[in-house]
Design an enzyme around this catalytic site. Structure first.
Site, short mmCIF file in Angstrom:
data_model
loop_
_atom_site.label_atom_id
_atom_site.label_comp_id
_atom_site.label_asym_id
_atom_site.label_seq_id
_atom_site.Cartn_x
_atom_site.Cartn_y
_atom_site.Cartn_z
N GLY A 33 0.83 -1.20 0.00
CA GLY A 33 0.00 0.00 0.00
C GLY A 33 0.86 1.24 0.00
O GLY A 33 2.02 1.21 0.44
N GLN A 38 3.17 10.02 0.93
CA GLN A 38 4.47 9.35 1.09
C GLN A 38 5.40 9.64 -0.09
O GLN A 38 6.60 9.40 0.01
CB GLN A 38 4.28 7.84 1.22
CG GLN A 38 3.58 7.43 2.50
CD GLN A 38 3.48 5.92 2.58
OE1 GLN A 38 2.55 5.33 2.06
NE2 GLN A 38 4.45 5.29 3.22
N CYS A 84 6.05 -0.09 7.36
CA CYS A 84 5.68 1.10 6.60
C CYS A 84 6.87 1.60 5.81
O CYS A 84 7.97 1.69 6.34
CB CYS A 84 5.21 2.19 7.56
SG CYS A 84 4.72 3.70 6.72
N LEU A 85 6.65 1.95 4.56
CA LEU A 85 7.75 2.45 3.73
C LEU A 85 8.31 3.75 4.28
O LEU A 85 9.45 4.09 4.01
CB LEU A 85 7.25 2.66 2.29
CG LEU A 85 6.61 1.43 1.62
CD1 LEU A 85 6.16 1.76 0.21
CD2 LEU A 85 7.57 0.26 1.62
N HIS A 126 -4.38 1.46 7.39
CA HIS A 126 -3.02 2.01 7.51
C HIS A 126 -2.83 3.19 6.54
O HIS A 126 -2.31 4.24 6.91
CB HIS A 126 -2.02 0.88 7.23
CG HIS A 126 -0.58 1.28 7.23
ND1 HIS A 126 0.33 0.78 8.14
CD2 HIS A 126 0.12 2.12 6.42
CE1 HIS A 126 1.52 1.30 7.89
NE2 HIS A 126 1.43 2.11 6.84
N GLU A 127 -3.28 3.00 5.29
CA GLU A 127 -3.06 4.04 4.27
C GLU A 127 -3.95 5.26 4.49
O GLU A 127 -3.52 6.40 4.29
CB GLU A 127 -3.28 3.47 2.86
CG GLU A 127 -2.37 2.30 2.49
CD GLU A 127 -0.88 2.57 2.70
OE1 GLU A 127 -0.46 3.74 2.62
OE2 GLU A 127 -0.15 1.60 2.97
N HIS A 130 -2.43 7.44 6.89
CA HIS A 130 -1.40 8.29 6.28
C HIS A 130 -2.02 9.59 5.77
O HIS A 130 -1.46 10.68 5.94
CB HIS A 130 -0.75 7.60 5.07
CG HIS A 130 0.46 6.79 5.41
ND1 HIS A 130 1.61 7.33 5.93
CD2 HIS A 130 0.71 5.46 5.27
CE1 HIS A 130 2.51 6.37 6.11
NE2 HIS A 130 1.99 5.23 5.72
#
Ligand code: ZN
Length: 174
Positions: A33, A38, A84-85, A126-127, A130
């Site tokens: 994702g 990001q 997470c990236l 999660h996204e 963000h």
């Protein structure tokens, strides 16, 4: 201060290109994702691909969610180890509602709803966090957060570099 993403008002070629770049970046990073903020864009766009997750019972491949919102969350909660990236090297267990009903627009401008209580539900939460400026470690239990503290400090100081590359809108790998 937490910044919320800006709603997309018009789905034009630029948005389509950005979404395609995000999908490419997500795959290069071996992520499931990605949220637009990001990759430095403040608009409310998320990409999700749960097809490579071994534990997935449902498979959502290269889904682009424009202006996603969570309409319903299940009372039942589940633990799941997230990464997470944007928070490289930290992986930890987060408790979240197991199932959600998400509303969004696809790239054709059609309103869509996905109801899921598997990995898509997890990644979507999660996204969408963000997009609201929330990172997953903020949702760890106090105990887990305390244990992760020194690692988080290093990440915040930039001592741990991301393990992935970004693709910009011109398609260049950075
Ligand atoms: Zn993330």
């Amino acid at each position: 201060m937490k910044q919320s993403a800006l709603p997309v008002e018009n789905i034009n070629d630029e948005i389509v290109n950005l979404a395609q770049d995000m999908i490419e970046t997500m795959h290069l990073a071996d992520g499931c994702g990605l949220a637009a903020n990001q990759v430095g864009d403040r608009r409310a766009i998320v990409t999700i691909d749960t097809s490579a997750l071994e534990e997935s019972k449902t498979q959502y491949k290269n889904i682009v969610l424009i202006n996603p919102i969570i309409l319903v969350e299940s009372d039942e909660e589940a633990d799941y180890k997230e990464g997470c990236l944007s928070v490289p090297t930290l992986h930890d267990v987060v408790k979240r509602p197991k199932g959600v009903k998400v509303k969004y627009y696809d790239l054709g401008g059609n309103e869509r709803i996905i109801e899921d209580d598997d990995t898509f539900a997890r990644v979507a939460q999660h996204e969408i966090d963000h997009l609201n400026g929330i990172l997953f470690y903020e949702k760890l239990t106090p105990m887990r957060r305390a244990l992760a503290k020194s690692k988080l400090k290093k990440i915040q100081k930039g001592h741990l570099l991301p393990e992935y590359k970004f693709v910009n809108q011109a398609g260049e790998v950075l």
